[in-house]
Design a protein around this motif. Structure first.
Motif, PDB file in Angstrom:
ATOM      1  N   ALA A 104       0.822  -1.206   0.000  1.00 56.39           N
ATOM      2  CA  ALA A 104       0.000   0.000   0.000  1.00 56.39           C
ATOM      3  C   ALA A 104       0.858   1.259   0.000  1.00 56.39           C
ATOM      4  N   LEU A 105       1.928   1.262   0.786  1.00 52.73           N
ATOM      5  CA  LEU A 105       2.796   2.435   0.860  1.00 52.73           C
ATOM      6  C   LEU A 105       3.502   2.715  -0.464  1.00 52.73           C
ATOM      7  N   GLN A 106       3.626   1.697  -1.307  1.00 56.07           N
ATOM      8  CA  GLN A 106       4.211   1.882  -2.634  1.00 56.07           C
ATOM      9  C   GLN A 106       3.153   2.162  -3.708  1.00 56.07           C
ATOM     10  N   GLY A 107       1.927   2.405  -3.260  1.00 59.36           N
ATOM     11  CA  GLY A 107       0.885   2.787  -4.192  1.00 59.36           C
ATOM     12  C   GLY A 107       0.141   1.648  -4.834  1.00 59.36           C
ATOM     13  N   ALA A 108       0.244   0.437  -4.286  1.00 62.41           N
ATOM     14  CA  ALA A 108      -0.500  -0.689  -4.858  1.00 62.41           C
ATOM     15  C   ALA A 108      -1.998  -0.455  -4.711  1.00 62.41           C
ATOM     16  N   ASP A 109      -2.736  -0.829  -5.742  1.00 57.76           N
ATOM     17  CA  ASP A 109      -4.196  -0.825  -5.697  1.00 57.76           C
ATOM     18  C   ASP A 109      -4.729  -2.210  -5.378  1.00 57.76           C
ATOM     19  N   LEU A 110      -3.987  -3.218  -5.782  1.00 56.50           N
ATOM     20  CA  LEU A 110      -4.414  -4.619  -5.703  1.00 56.50           C
ATOM     21  C   LEU A 110      -3.208  -5.475  -5.337  1.00 56.50           C
ATOM     22  N   ILE A 111      -3.430  -6.462  -4.466  1.00 58.74           N
ATOM     23  CA  ILE A 111      -2.426  -7.477  -4.188  1.00 58.74           C
ATOM     24  C   ILE A 111      -2.981  -8.823  -4.675  1.00 58.74           C
ATOM     25  N   CYS A 112      -2.221  -9.502  -5.519  1.00 56.70           N
ATOM     26  CA  CYS A 112      -2.589 -10.839  -5.981  1.00 56.70           C
ATOM     27  C   CYS A 112      -1.864 -11.868  -5.123  1.00 56.70           C
ATOM     28  N   PHE A 120     -11.142  13.693   8.410  1.00 55.62           N
ATOM     29  CA  PHE A 120      -9.976  13.740   9.290  1.00 55.62           C
ATOM     30  C   PHE A 120      -9.029  12.549   9.159  1.00 55.62           C
ATOM     31  N   ASN A 121      -9.506  11.435   8.621  1.00 49.53           N
ATOM     32  CA  ASN A 121      -8.728  10.192   8.704  1.00 49.53           C
ATOM     33  C   ASN A 121      -8.387   9.622   7.342  1.00 49.53           C
ATOM     34  N   GLN A 122      -7.079   9.299   7.181  1.00 52.85           N
ATOM     35  CA  GLN A 122      -6.567   8.626   5.993  1.00 52.85           C
ATOM     36  C   GLN A 122      -5.673   7.486   6.466  1.00 52.85           C
ATOM     37  N   LEU A 123      -5.944   6.286   5.972  1.00 52.58           N
ATOM     38  CA  LEU A 123      -5.357   5.087   6.561  1.00 52.58           C
ATOM     39  C   LEU A 123      -3.835   5.107   6.583  1.00 52.58           C
ATOM     40  N   LEU A 124      -3.201   5.640   5.564  1.00 53.24           N
ATOM     41  CA  LEU A 124      -1.741   5.608   5.516  1.00 53.24           C
ATOM     42  C   LEU A 124      -1.114   6.820   6.196  1.00 53.24           C
ATOM     43  N   SER A 125      -1.666   7.999   5.995  1.00 54.54           N
ATOM     44  CA  SER A 125      -1.057   9.185   6.604  1.00 54.54           C
ATOM     45  C   SER A 125      -1.321   9.274   8.107  1.00 54.54           C
ATOM     46  N   ASP A 126      -2.306   8.535   8.614  1.00 57.16           N
ATOM     47  CA  ASP A 126      -2.567   8.536  10.058  1.00 57.16           C
ATOM     48  C   ASP A 126      -1.594   7.667  10.847  1.00 57.16           C
ATOM     49  N   ARG A 127      -0.748   6.935  10.173  1.00 55.07           N
ATOM     50  CA  ARG A 127       0.205   6.074  10.871  1.00 55.07           C
ATOM     51  C   ARG A 127       1.118   6.909  11.766  1.00 55.07           C
ATOM     52  N   ARG A 128       1.387   6.410  12.987  1.00 55.93           N
ATOM     53  CA  ARG A 128       2.192   7.138  13.967  1.00 55.93           C
ATOM     54  C   ARG A 128       3.601   6.564  14.025  1.00 55.93           C
ATOM     55  N   GLY A 129       4.396   6.874  13.025  1.00 48.99           N
ATOM     56  CA  GLY A 129       5.760   6.393  12.996  1.00 48.99           C
ATOM     57  C   GLY A 129       6.587   6.862  14.165  1.00 48.99           C
ATOM     58  N   ASP A 130       6.218   8.029  14.713  1.00 51.03           N
ATOM     59  CA  ASP A 130       6.962   8.537  15.860  1.00 51.03           C
ATOM     60  C   ASP A 130       6.769   7.660  17.093  1.00 51.03           C
ATOM     61  N   VAL A 131       5.649   6.947  17.147  1.00 50.95           N
ATOM     62  CA  VAL A 131       5.361   6.067  18.281  1.00 50.95           C
ATOM     63  C   VAL A 131       5.824   4.642  18.002  1.00 50.95           C
ATOM     64  N   TYR A 132       5.593   4.165  16.778  1.00 51.97           N
ATOM     65  CA  TYR A 132       5.931   2.783  16.457  1.00 51.97           C
ATOM     66  C   TYR A 132       7.430   2.555  16.548  1.00 51.97           C
ATOM     67  N   GLY A 133       8.220   3.532  16.121  1.00 53.67           N
ATOM     68  CA  GLY A 133       9.666   3.405  16.196  1.00 53.67           C
ATOM     69  C   GLY A 133      10.201   2.325  15.280  1.00 53.67           C
ATOM     70  N   ASP A 134      11.349   1.836  15.628  1.00 53.48           N
ATOM     71  CA  ASP A 134      12.062   0.840  14.844  1.00 53.48           C
ATOM     72  C   ASP A 134      11.649  -0.542  15.315  1.00 53.48           C
ATOM     73  N   TYR A 135      10.873  -1.252  14.483  1.00 56.44           N
ATOM     74  CA  TYR A 135      10.414  -2.585  14.881  1.00 56.44           C
ATOM     75  C   TYR A 135      11.568  -3.509  15.202  1.00 56.44           C
ATOM     76  N   GLU A 136      12.628  -3.449  14.412  1.00 56.89           N
ATOM     77  CA  GLU A 136      13.763  -4.333  14.642  1.00 56.89           C
ATOM     78  C   GLU A 136      14.376  -4.082  16.018  1.00 56.89           C
ATOM     79  N   ALA A 137      14.476  -2.821  16.409  1.00 55.68           N
ATOM     80  CA  ALA A 137      15.055  -2.499  17.708  1.00 55.68           C
ATOM     81  C   ALA A 137      14.234  -3.081  18.853  1.00 55.68           C
ATOM     82  N   LEU A 138      12.910  -3.158  18.655  1.00 56.45           N
ATOM     83  CA  LEU A 138      12.036  -3.666  19.713  1.00 56.45           C
ATOM     84  C   LEU A 138      12.241  -5.148  19.959  1.00 56.45           C
TER      85      LEU A 138
END
Length: 288
Positions: A168-176, A268-286
C-alpha cells in the motif's frame, strides 16, 4: 515507488482454483492453460493462479523440489505462460518453483501481453518449505499495469500485515495472492477460514483489493482448503469464498481507482497518513 503511476481503472479479475499434482509439471501446465483460456473467454484481463501450481506442493525431498523447479523467465512454464498472455492479451500472476543455480525460491511470476514483467519471492516460509526453499530477497515489488498498480504476496505472507502495508505504501491498488492454504487448528465450524478473515482485515486496513487463488485436493496426505476469494478495498468479499473441494474460477469486475480514494475514511482520517511512525519506532530495535 515508480515515477509514473498509471490511472487505475476497471478490470475483470479471475482467480483460478485448481488441483495441481506434485511431480506432473507438464500436466499441471496443461491444466493451467485450460483454465487461463476459459477465464480469458469470459473477459478476464488479470488471471491469478495458485502457489506452486507448476510443480505441486508436498515434496519428499529437496532433491525432488530442485528437479521440479525452473529458471525464470527462461524455463518452459514461463515461456508457455508468456505465449498465452501474448495471444490472449491478458496478465498472469502465478506461483512457480524457481531455481537459481542450486538455490530454490517459492516464487510468483508476473507476465503480460508483452512478456515477462517481474517476480516476487515468498518472504515467509511455511512449515517444511523451510527445508526446500530460501526466503525471498526481493522485498515487496509493485508492478505497473494499464489498469493500476499490482503487488504480490504468497500464502503465509498474508499472516504478516507488514507485507500488505508495504504494498500500500508503494501505491499498490491490488495485491494478488497465489496460495496453498491448509487447515488451521481449532477452526470453528461455520466460520470463514482464518486465511479469508486475515485477507478481509488486510484489505480493509490498507484500502487494498486482494485476489487470492487457492488450490484444492489432498496431496501426499496434506489437505488444502480451497475457498479462493476476491475482496474489495473495503474488506468485503465480492467473489467467493469458493468451494473447499472443487476446481473453479471466480470473477470480479473491479474499479481499482477506488483503492486510492477509499484510503480517506472521512474529513480527518486517511489510513496511511494517520500512521504514527513517531510512536511505532524501529520494529527491529524492539525485538533485540
Amino acid at each position: 515507488m515508480a515515477a509514473h503511476i498509471p490511472s487505475a481503472g476497471s478490470v475483470k479479475i479471475a482467480c483460478i482454483q485448481m488441483e495441481p499434482h506434485v511431480g506432473d509439471v507438464a500436466g499441471n501446465r496443461a491444466a493451467a492453460a485450460r483454465f487461463i483460456e476459459a477465464a480469458a473467454r469470459q473477459g478476464a484481463r488479470l488471471i491469478v493462479l495458485p502457489e506452486l501450481c507448476n510443480s505441486g506442493y508436498v515434496f519428499r525431498s529437496r532433491e525432488e523440489a530442485l528437479a521440479l523447479a525452473e529458471d525464470i523467465p527462461a524455463g518452459p512454464t514461463c515461456l508457455e505462460w508468456s505465449a498465452l498472455a501474448r495471444r490472449l492479451e491478458v496478465y498472469i500472476v502465478a506461483g512457480i518453483a524457481e531455481r537459481e543455480g542450486t538455490v530454490l525460491y517459492n516464487t510468483a511470476v508476473v507476465i503480460g501481453p508483452d512478456g515477462y514483467i517481474g517476480k516476487y519471492r515468498k518472504l515467509h516460509l511455511w512449515n517444511e518449505e523451510n527445508i526446500y526453499f530460501t526466503p525471498g530477497n526481493l522485498g515487496v515489488p509493485v508492478f505497473d499495469m494499464p489498469f493500476g498498480r499490482v503487488g504480490v504476496a504468497v500464502c503465509y505472507d498474508g499472516w504478516f500485515p507488514e507485507v500488505y502495508r508495504l504494498g500500500a505504501l508503494q501505491g499498490a491498488d491490488l495485491i494478488c495472492v497465489p496460495t496453498n492454504w491448509v487447515p488451521m487448528p481449532d477452526q470453528p465450524p461455520g466460520q470463514h477460514p482464518m486465511a479469508v478473515t486475515l485477507t478481509m482485515a488486510s484489505a480493509h486496513s490498507n484500502a487494498l483489493f486482494i485476489a487470492c487463488a487457492d488450490r484444492v485436493g489432498v496431496e501426499r496426505d496434506q489437505a488444502f482448503i480451497g475457498r479462493s476469494v476476491i475482496v474489495n478495498c473495503g474488506g468485503w468479499p465480492v467473489a467467493g469464498p469458493a468451494s473447499q473441494d472443487n476446481e473453479a474460477i471466480i470473477y470480479a469486475d473491479l474499479d481499482l481507482s477506488e483503492a486510492r480514494s477509499k484510503r480517506r475514511l472521512n474529513e480527518f482520517n486517511q489510513l496511511l497518513s494517520d500512521r504514527r511512525g513517531d510512536v511505532y519506532g524501529d520494529y527491529e530495535a524492539l525485538t533485540k
